[in-house]
Design a protein around this motif. Structure first.
Motif, PDB file in Angstrom:
ATOM      1  N   LEU A 199       0.812  -1.211   0.000  1.00 20.42           N
ATOM      2  CA  LEU A 199       0.000   0.000   0.000  1.00 20.42           C
ATOM      3  C   LEU A 199       0.844   1.259   0.000  1.00 20.42           C
ATOM      4  O   LEU A 199       0.462   2.267  -0.579  1.00 20.42           O
ATOM      5  N   ALA A 200       2.009   1.210   0.612  1.00 24.06           N
ATOM      6  CA  ALA A 200       2.872   2.385   0.660  1.00 24.06           C
ATOM      7  C   ALA A 200       3.420   2.747  -0.716  1.00 24.06           C
ATOM      8  O   ALA A 200       3.740   3.901  -0.970  1.00 24.06           O
ATOM      9  N   GLY A 201       3.507   1.774  -1.614  1.00 21.58           N
ATOM     10  CA  GLY A 201       4.121   2.021  -2.911  1.00 21.58           C
ATOM     11  C   GLY A 201       3.158   2.318  -4.033  1.00 21.58           C
ATOM     12  O   GLY A 201       3.558   2.380  -5.182  1.00 21.58           O
ATOM     13  N   ILE A 202       1.878   2.508  -3.758  1.00 23.86           N
ATOM     14  CA  ILE A 202       0.919   2.738  -4.840  1.00 23.86           C
ATOM     15  C   ILE A 202       1.317   3.973  -5.627  1.00 23.86           C
ATOM     16  O   ILE A 202       1.592   5.014  -5.065  1.00 23.86           O
ATOM     17  N   GLY A 203       1.331   3.831  -6.926  1.00 27.20           N
ATOM     18  CA  GLY A 203       1.657   4.945  -7.799  1.00 27.20           C
ATOM     19  C   GLY A 203       3.118   5.000  -8.199  1.00 27.20           C
ATOM     20  O   GLY A 203       3.464   5.671  -9.147  1.00 27.20           O
ATOM     21  N   GLU A 204       3.983   4.320  -7.504  1.00 32.22           N
ATOM     22  CA  GLU A 204       5.403   4.325  -7.844  1.00 32.22           C
ATOM     23  C   GLU A 204       5.707   3.161  -8.776  1.00 32.22           C
ATOM     24  O   GLU A 204       5.230   2.054  -8.575  1.00 32.22           O
ATOM     25  N   ALA A 205       6.472   3.439  -9.820  1.00 41.31           N
ATOM     26  CA  ALA A 205       6.890   2.371 -10.725  1.00 41.31           C
ATOM     27  C   ALA A 205       8.175   1.770 -10.173  1.00 41.31           C
ATOM     28  O   ALA A 205       9.270   2.207 -10.491  1.00 41.31           O
ATOM     29  N   ALA A 206       8.039   0.778  -9.323  1.00 43.25           N
ATOM     30  CA  ALA A 206       9.210   0.199  -8.676  1.00 43.25           C
ATOM     31  C   ALA A 206       8.966  -1.266  -8.390  1.00 43.25           C
ATOM     32  O   ALA A 206       7.832  -1.691  -8.203  1.00 43.25           O
ATOM     33  N   ALA A 207      10.038  -2.029  -8.348  1.00 40.38           N
ATOM     34  CA  ALA A 207       9.969  -3.434  -7.951  1.00 40.38           C
ATOM     35  C   ALA A 207      10.768  -3.598  -6.664  1.00 40.38           C
ATOM     36  O   ALA A 207      11.720  -2.861  -6.420  1.00 40.38           O
ATOM     37  N   CYS A 262       4.999  -2.062  -8.809  1.00 36.59           N
ATOM     38  CA  CYS A 262       3.926  -1.114  -9.080  1.00 36.59           C
ATOM     39  C   CYS A 262       4.144  -0.489 -10.448  1.00 36.59           C
ATOM     40  O   CYS A 262       5.267  -0.129 -10.788  1.00 36.59           O
ATOM     41  N   ALA A 263       3.068  -0.377 -11.216  1.00 34.76           N
ATOM     42  CA  ALA A 263       3.135   0.289 -12.513  1.00 34.76           C
ATOM     43  C   ALA A 263       1.723   0.582 -12.984  1.00 34.76           C
ATOM     44  O   ALA A 263       0.807  -0.231 -12.783  1.00 34.76           O
ATOM     45  N   GLY A 264       1.531   1.721 -13.586  1.00 33.41           N
ATOM     46  CA  GLY A 264       0.251   2.060 -14.181  1.00 33.41           C
ATOM     47  C   GLY A 264      -0.923   2.073 -13.228  1.00 33.41           C
ATOM     48  O   GLY A 264      -2.036   1.741 -13.610  1.00 33.41           O
ATOM     49  N   GLY A 265      -0.703   2.401 -11.966  1.00 30.42           N
ATOM     50  CA  GLY A 265      -1.791   2.460 -10.996  1.00 30.42           C
ATOM     51  C   GLY A 265      -2.117   1.137 -10.337  1.00 30.42           C
ATOM     52  O   GLY A 265      -3.064   1.054  -9.561  1.00 30.42           O
ATOM     53  N   THR A 266      -1.357   0.086 -10.626  1.00 31.70           N
ATOM     54  CA  THR A 266      -1.581  -1.221 -10.015  1.00 31.70           C
ATOM     55  C   THR A 266      -0.306  -1.687  -9.322  1.00 31.70           C
ATOM     56  O   THR A 266       0.774  -1.613  -9.888  1.00 31.70           O
ATOM     57  N   CYS A 267      -0.459  -2.171  -8.101  1.00 32.96           N
ATOM     58  CA  CYS A 267       0.647  -2.773  -7.370  1.00 32.96           C
ATOM     59  C   CYS A 267       0.312  -4.241  -7.143  1.00 32.96           C
ATOM     60  O   CYS A 267      -0.813  -4.574  -6.755  1.00 32.96           O
ATOM     61  N   ARG A 296      -5.636   1.409  -8.417  1.00 35.49           N
ATOM     62  CA  ARG A 296      -6.286   2.698  -8.197  1.00 35.49           C
ATOM     63  C   ARG A 296      -7.354   2.853  -9.264  1.00 35.49           C
ATOM     64  O   ARG A 296      -7.065   2.853 -10.456  1.00 35.49           O
ATOM     65  N   THR A 297      -8.613   2.980  -8.849  1.00 34.04           N
ATOM     66  CA  THR A 297      -9.725   3.087  -9.791  1.00 34.04           C
ATOM     67  C   THR A 297     -10.180   4.526  -9.996  1.00 34.04           C
ATOM     68  O   THR A 297     -10.812   4.827 -11.000  1.00 34.04           O
ATOM     69  N   ALA A 298      -9.878   5.399  -9.049  1.00 32.64           N
ATOM     70  CA  ALA A 298     -10.205   6.823  -9.110  1.00 32.64           C
ATOM     71  C   ALA A 298      -9.418   7.492  -7.985  1.00 32.64           C
ATOM     72  O   ALA A 298      -8.908   6.807  -7.099  1.00 32.64           O
ATOM     73  N   SER A 314      -9.389  -0.846  -5.782  1.00 35.17           N
ATOM     74  CA  SER A 314      -9.935  -2.200  -5.742  1.00 35.17           C
ATOM     75  C   SER A 314      -8.780  -3.144  -5.428  1.00 35.17           C
ATOM     76  O   SER A 314      -7.636  -2.858  -5.756  1.00 35.17           O
ATOM     77  N   TYR A 315      -9.102  -4.265  -4.792  1.00 35.70           N
ATOM     78  CA  TYR A 315      -8.060  -5.206  -4.422  1.00 35.70           C
ATOM     79  C   TYR A 315      -8.541  -6.636  -4.634  1.00 35.70           C
ATOM     80  O   TYR A 315      -9.739  -6.908  -4.684  1.00 35.70           O
ATOM     81  N   GLN A 316      -7.576  -7.527  -4.763  1.00 37.48           N
ATOM     82  CA  GLN A 316      -7.832  -8.954  -4.892  1.00 37.48           C
ATOM     83  C   GLN A 316      -6.636  -9.680  -4.309  1.00 37.48           C
ATOM     84  O   GLN A 316      -5.499  -9.260  -4.519  1.00 37.48           O
ATOM     85  N   ARG A 317      -6.891 -10.761  -3.557  1.00 41.95           N
ATOM     86  CA  ARG A 317      -5.787 -11.555  -3.033  1.00 41.95           C
ATOM     87  C   ARG A 317      -6.220 -13.010  -2.905  1.00 41.95           C
ATOM     88  O   ARG A 317      -7.392 -13.297  -2.670  1.00 41.95           O
ATOM     89  N   THR A 318      -5.271 -13.898  -3.089  1.00 40.08           N
ATOM     90  CA  THR A 318      -5.505 -15.325  -2.932  1.00 40.08           C
ATOM     91  C   THR A 318      -4.460 -15.876  -1.981  1.00 40.08           C
ATOM     92  O   THR A 318      -3.267 -15.637  -2.164  1.00 40.08           O
ATOM     93  N   THR A 319      -4.925 -16.600  -0.970  1.00 39.61           N
ATOM     94  CA  THR A 319      -4.035 -17.233  -0.001  1.00 39.61           C
ATOM     95  C   THR A 319      -4.193 -18.741  -0.137  1.00 39.61           C
ATOM     96  O   THR A 319      -5.318 -19.241  -0.165  1.00 39.61           O
TER      97      THR A 319
END
Length: 105
Positions: A19-27, A49-54, A76-78, A83-88
């Motif tokens: 969550l801290a890295g949203i918006g940053e293009a970084a690995a 993170c890239a293009g609004g998705t981490c 990031r949708t707006a 929106s989020y999705q996770r699978t454990t």
């Protein structure tokens, strides 16, 4: 304390970085271990993170070889909305998927 609890801690700690890295293009990559009276638990996570998705993938392994893995993403949708999705997946191969949306307003 259950055997899964330390594994959940290892996986959860790396979630804050997502969550801290949203918006940053970084690995990034993270790894570590926790030693308890029951043994040593190890964990590793990667994300980008890239293009609004981490996205993130993490795995934690217990002292007896059982592993728990988690993959997920946040988009990031707006402004102020995500929106989020996770699978454990647990050590027996069973999976749980969760998804949703959050807004700061």
């Amino acid at each position: 304390m259950s055997r899964i609890a330390p594994l959940a801690v290892v996986l959860s700690v790396s979630g804050f970085t997502l969550l801290a890295g949203i918006g940053e293009a970084a690995a990034w990559t993270r790894s570590g271990s926790v030693t308890t009276p029951r043994g040593t638990y190890t964990g590793a996570a990667t994300g980008s993170c890239a293009g609004g998705t981490c996205s993130r993938a993490a795995v934690a392994t217990g002292p007896y070889g059982g592993s728990v893995s988690r993959t997920g993403s946040v988009t990031r949708t707006a402004p102020g909305s995500y929106s989020y999705q996770r699978t454990t997946t647990g050590p027996a191969g069973n999976s749980v998927t969760r998804s949703g949306a959050v807004s700061r307003y």
